[in-house]
Write a protein that holds these residues in place. Sequence first.
Motif, mmCIF file in Angstrom:
data_model
loop_
_atom_site.group_PDB
_atom_site.id
_atom_site.type_symbol
_atom_site.label_atom_id
_atom_site.label_comp_id
_atom_site.label_asym_id
_atom_site.label_seq_id
_atom_site.Cartn_x
_atom_site.Cartn_y
_atom_site.Cartn_z
ATOM 1 N N ASN A 13 0.838 -1.206 0.000
ATOM 2 C CA ASN A 13 0.000 0.000 0.000
ATOM 3 C C ASN A 13 0.869 1.251 0.000
ATOM 4 O OD1 ASN A 13 -2.276 -1.614 0.062
ATOM 5 N ND2 ASN A 13 -2.360 -1.611 2.311
ATOM 6 N N THR A 14 1.680 1.363 -1.029
ATOM 7 C CA THR A 14 2.664 2.448 -1.143
ATOM 8 C C THR A 14 2.636 2.968 -2.575
ATOM 9 O OG1 THR A 14 4.391 0.877 -1.765
ATOM 10 C CG2 THR A 14 4.167 1.380 0.604
ATOM 11 N N PRO A 15 3.384 4.053 -2.876
ATOM 12 C CA PRO A 15 3.423 4.540 -4.261
ATOM 13 C C PRO A 15 4.153 3.566 -5.173
ATOM 14 C CG PRO A 15 4.225 6.205 -2.712
ATOM 15 C CD PRO A 15 4.119 4.927 -1.956
ATOM 16 N N GLY A 16 3.671 3.453 -6.401
ATOM 17 C CA GLY A 16 4.352 2.677 -7.438
ATOM 18 C C GLY A 16 4.479 3.528 -8.699
ATOM 19 N N VAL A 17 5.315 3.073 -9.621
ATOM 20 C CA VAL A 17 5.469 3.810 -10.887
ATOM 21 C C VAL A 17 5.253 2.875 -12.066
ATOM 22 C CG1 VAL A 17 7.071 5.569 -10.044
ATOM 23 C CG2 VAL A 17 7.977 3.429 -10.939
ATOM 24 N N GLY A 18 4.695 3.457 -13.137
ATOM 25 C CA GLY A 18 4.660 2.767 -14.415
ATOM 26 C C GLY A 18 6.079 2.769 -14.952
ATOM 27 N N TYR A 19 6.678 1.592 -15.096
ATOM 28 C CA TYR A 19 8.100 1.495 -15.441
ATOM 29 C C TYR A 19 8.371 1.869 -16.893
ATOM 30 C CZ TYR A 19 12.573 -0.487 -16.680
ATOM 31 O OH TYR A 19 13.831 -0.645 -17.180
ATOM 32 N N LYS A 20 9.405 2.674 -17.083
ATOM 33 C CA LYS A 20 9.907 3.009 -18.427
ATOM 34 C C LYS A 20 11.382 2.619 -18.494
ATOM 35 C CE LYS A 20 6.060 4.541 -19.637
ATOM 36 N NZ LYS A 20 5.248 3.628 -20.441
ATOM 37 N N PRO A 21 11.800 1.974 -19.594
ATOM 38 C CA PRO A 21 13.183 1.476 -19.660
ATOM 39 C C PRO A 21 14.242 2.557 -19.435
ATOM 40 C CG PRO A 21 11.873 0.565 -21.448
ATOM 41 C CD PRO A 21 11.007 1.591 -20.767
ATOM 42 N N GLN A 22 13.946 3.802 -19.813
ATOM 43 C CA GLN A 22 14.951 4.854 -19.630
ATOM 44 C C GLN A 22 15.215 5.162 -18.152
ATOM 45 O OE1 GLN A 22 11.972 5.055 -21.254
ATOM 46 N NE2 GLN A 22 11.349 7.175 -21.556
ATOM 47 N N LEU A 256 -0.488 4.001 -8.090
ATOM 48 C CA LEU A 256 0.519 4.080 -9.158
ATOM 49 C C LEU A 256 0.384 5.370 -9.938
ATOM 50 C CD1 LEU A 256 2.376 1.812 -11.025
ATOM 51 C CD2 LEU A 256 0.675 2.649 -12.637
ATOM 52 N N VAL A 257 1.536 5.983 -10.263
ATOM 53 C CA VAL A 257 1.522 7.113 -11.193
ATOM 54 C C VAL A 257 1.886 6.597 -12.586
ATOM 55 C CG1 VAL A 257 3.903 7.775 -10.576
ATOM 56 C CG2 VAL A 257 2.395 9.413 -11.715
ATOM 57 N N GLU A 258 1.029 6.920 -13.552
ATOM 58 C CA GLU A 258 1.259 6.549 -14.960
ATOM 59 C C GLU A 258 1.752 7.783 -15.708
ATOM 60 O OE1 GLU A 258 -2.856 5.104 -15.807
ATOM 61 O OE2 GLU A 258 -1.798 3.350 -16.569
ATOM 62 N N TRP A 259 2.843 7.627 -16.464
ATOM 63 C CA TRP A 259 3.350 8.721 -17.289
ATOM 64 C C TRP A 259 3.950 8.061 -18.533
ATOM 65 C CZ3 TRP A 259 5.112 13.754 -14.582
ATOM 66 C CH2 TRP A 259 5.193 14.784 -15.516
ATOM 67 N N ASP A 260 3.134 7.940 -19.567
ATOM 68 C CA ASP A 260 3.507 7.121 -20.722
ATOM 69 C C ASP A 260 3.975 7.922 -21.928
ATOM 70 O OD1 ASP A 260 2.803 4.667 -19.470
ATOM 71 O OD2 ASP A 260 0.695 5.118 -19.818
ATOM 72 N N ASN A 261 3.614 9.203 -21.997
ATOM 73 C CA ASN A 261 4.010 10.038 -23.140
ATOM 74 C C ASN A 261 4.789 11.247 -22.648
ATOM 75 O OD1 ASN A 261 2.603 8.597 -25.359
ATOM 76 N ND2 ASN A 261 0.806 9.059 -24.099
ATOM 77 N N ASP A 262 5.705 11.738 -23.500
ATOM 78 C CA ASP A 262 6.608 12.809 -23.055
ATOM 79 C C ASP A 262 7.177 12.447 -21.686
ATOM 80 O OD1 ASP A 262 6.061 14.323 -25.360
ATOM 81 O OD2 ASP A 262 4.280 15.190 -24.425
ATOM 82 N N VAL A 263 7.710 11.251 -21.609
ATOM 83 C CA VAL A 263 8.179 10.706 -20.320
ATOM 84 C C VAL A 263 9.299 11.593 -19.776
ATOM 85 C CG1 VAL A 263 9.233 8.725 -19.170
ATOM 86 C CG2 VAL A 263 7.543 8.367 -20.996
ATOM 87 N N PRO A 264 9.167 12.059 -18.531
ATOM 88 C CA PRO A 264 10.180 12.958 -17.971
ATOM 89 C C PRO A 264 11.371 12.198 -17.406
ATOM 90 C CG PRO A 264 8.479 12.586 -16.353
ATOM 91 C CD PRO A 264 8.091 11.771 -17.581
ATOM 92 N N ASP A 265 12.391 12.963 -17.010
ATOM 93 C CA ASP A 265 13.496 12.359 -16.281
ATOM 94 C C ASP A 265 12.971 11.821 -14.948
ATOM 95 O OD1 ASP A 265 15.204 12.969 -18.306
ATOM 96 O OD2 ASP A 265 15.911 14.845 -17.397
ATOM 97 N N TRP A 266 13.749 10.926 -14.377
ATOM 98 C CA TRP A 266 13.322 10.230 -13.165
ATOM 99 C C TRP A 266 12.891 11.173 -12.034
ATOM 100 C CZ3 TRP A 266 11.160 6.264 -11.298
ATOM 101 C CH2 TRP A 266 11.282 5.943 -9.940
ATOM 102 N N PRO A 267 13.620 12.275 -11.776
ATOM 103 C CA PRO A 267 13.217 13.116 -10.627
ATOM 104 C C PRO A 267 11.774 13.608 -10.720
ATOM 105 C CG PRO A 267 15.425 13.705 -11.330
ATOM 106 C CD PRO A 267 14.894 12.747 -12.371
ATOM 107 N N ALA A 268 11.293 13.908 -11.910
ATOM 108 C CA ALA A 268 9.912 14.385 -12.053
ATOM 109 C C ALA A 268 8.923 13.285 -11.688
ATOM 110 C CB ALA A 268 9.670 14.871 -13.478
#
Lengths: 282, 249
Positions: A13-22, A256-268
């Motif tokens: 029950n914690t934050p997760g991220v949509g994984y991007k290879p970069q 989970l936070v999803e960010w699939d387009n214009d994927v930002p750098d990791w800190p964002a």
Amino acid sequence: MLDSTRQFDRLPNTPGVGYKPQHFKQLCDDPDPVEWIEVHAENYMGDGGRPRAQLAALSERFALSIHGVGLSIGGEMPLDVDHLKRLKALCDWAKPASFSEHLAWSTHGSEFLNDLLPLPYTPATLARVADHINQVQDTLSRKMLLENPSSYLVFAASTLSETDFIAEVVHKTSCGLLLDVNNVFISSVNLGISASHYIDAYPINHVHEIHVGGHDTQTDDSGAPLLIDTHGQPVDEPVWELLKYTLGKTGPKPVLVEWDNDVPDWPALQAETKRIAEVLAA
Amino acid sequence: MTSLDTFRMGLLDPGYPVPKGLENGTRQAAGNRYDVYRNNVTHSLIAALRTAFPLVYKILGGKSFDTLAPAFVRAHPPRSPLMMHYGAEFPQFLADMPELSKFGYLADCAKLDLAFRASYHAADTVPIDPTVLQSLPLDVLMQERMLLAASTRILRSNWPIFDIWRFNNVADAPKPTPQAQDVLITRPEFDPQPYLLPMGAAFWLNRLGMGDTFEQAYDAALAATPEFDLSKSLIVAFQSAAFCKVQGF
């Protein structure tokens, strides 16, 4: 090779991220990493190479959610048995803590249309969706989570509300739910309904995971606001508010936070996970 | 015709009217709200095509690529949810476009892009240690059969396809000059690499891939291409880690 001794039975029950290879290196090097990630199933159905190697490495370190985008649960045709076999092979290999798919269709005839398309909410659709979910759960030998869509229009033929439709699907299949609160907000603005009323009517006790993400704002023919589910910018403030409202009803859940387009750098992306943690802790 | 049949009709046809039976939240006709789905489908497929064909994209430039891509995605929507395989018909589509007739090499560039992508997702294999083969007496070696690594792809072209790739990917690479070239693609670890094949080597490798012994493949290659040079071809094959196993070893 996957470590068969590793087990993540459930998403925390914690934050997760949509994984991007970069983000592979930053994710692995993060001194305060997230505890779980989500990947799109179809991106890992190749035979080998970097995608599978990265997923193997990540699976040993993070609880994993596999999120399908290609099953076409709402499609009028029988499910693609070959694709279901690929999905089973992937789940047997990666042993995710969770598998989810969408209340949508994407396959028509022999075509795959690469989008999550809307459904009329009718008894016929309900029976079909329930049959398909039962087939998926029987094949995978696990509960699947069903995600609510973002809507830009409705079918005049619909006779059920979306929340009643989803509640009936749960009743018929015992599936779990992935509640995307960004989708709820988008649909509420686009269709002129109350987002909090939607949450109130939603079968909230069956929620196992929550999504947030960014959207874009356009207008329709009449000049009314039309929100587009882009996953291409930070989560909007009203969606954070709706997340708080939702968590007030569900209690702590994996978010989970999803960010699939214009994927930002990791800190964002990391900043969005910190914001989720704040909401979970409130 | 079902609701979904009707919905599908206009998705890849911008001139098709918005299907009846679709409404906004106040029971008015959906209007341009349907276009969101049209745009999502078309643009997501074009984006997939851009990712899949980086060499073609670079040669044509973004504007030209995006001008021709909608016609392709409308004529050839994917047949599988595995978008990593999308675009198999793209080389022929490019070859058939009259306006691209003076860019005859583009279809082979698209084939090269396809080969890179197939190699990228191919199964992992362990390359053979060249010293294992070097330790064999020649007569023994010539009776051995090789397996090509799953990531190996061979592309034969009437165009200088290897030099075109280099010119578009390597700083200060010379401008390609007219000649036929054969390319071997392998994936030593995760990133596919192209290698220029000596004359006859593509044929030789294909024969080995079909199960010929070294001797059979060598004899066939020599018959097809008298200039075939086995030692040069072996060097490329070993440098590229194209062989993954010798039967019996």
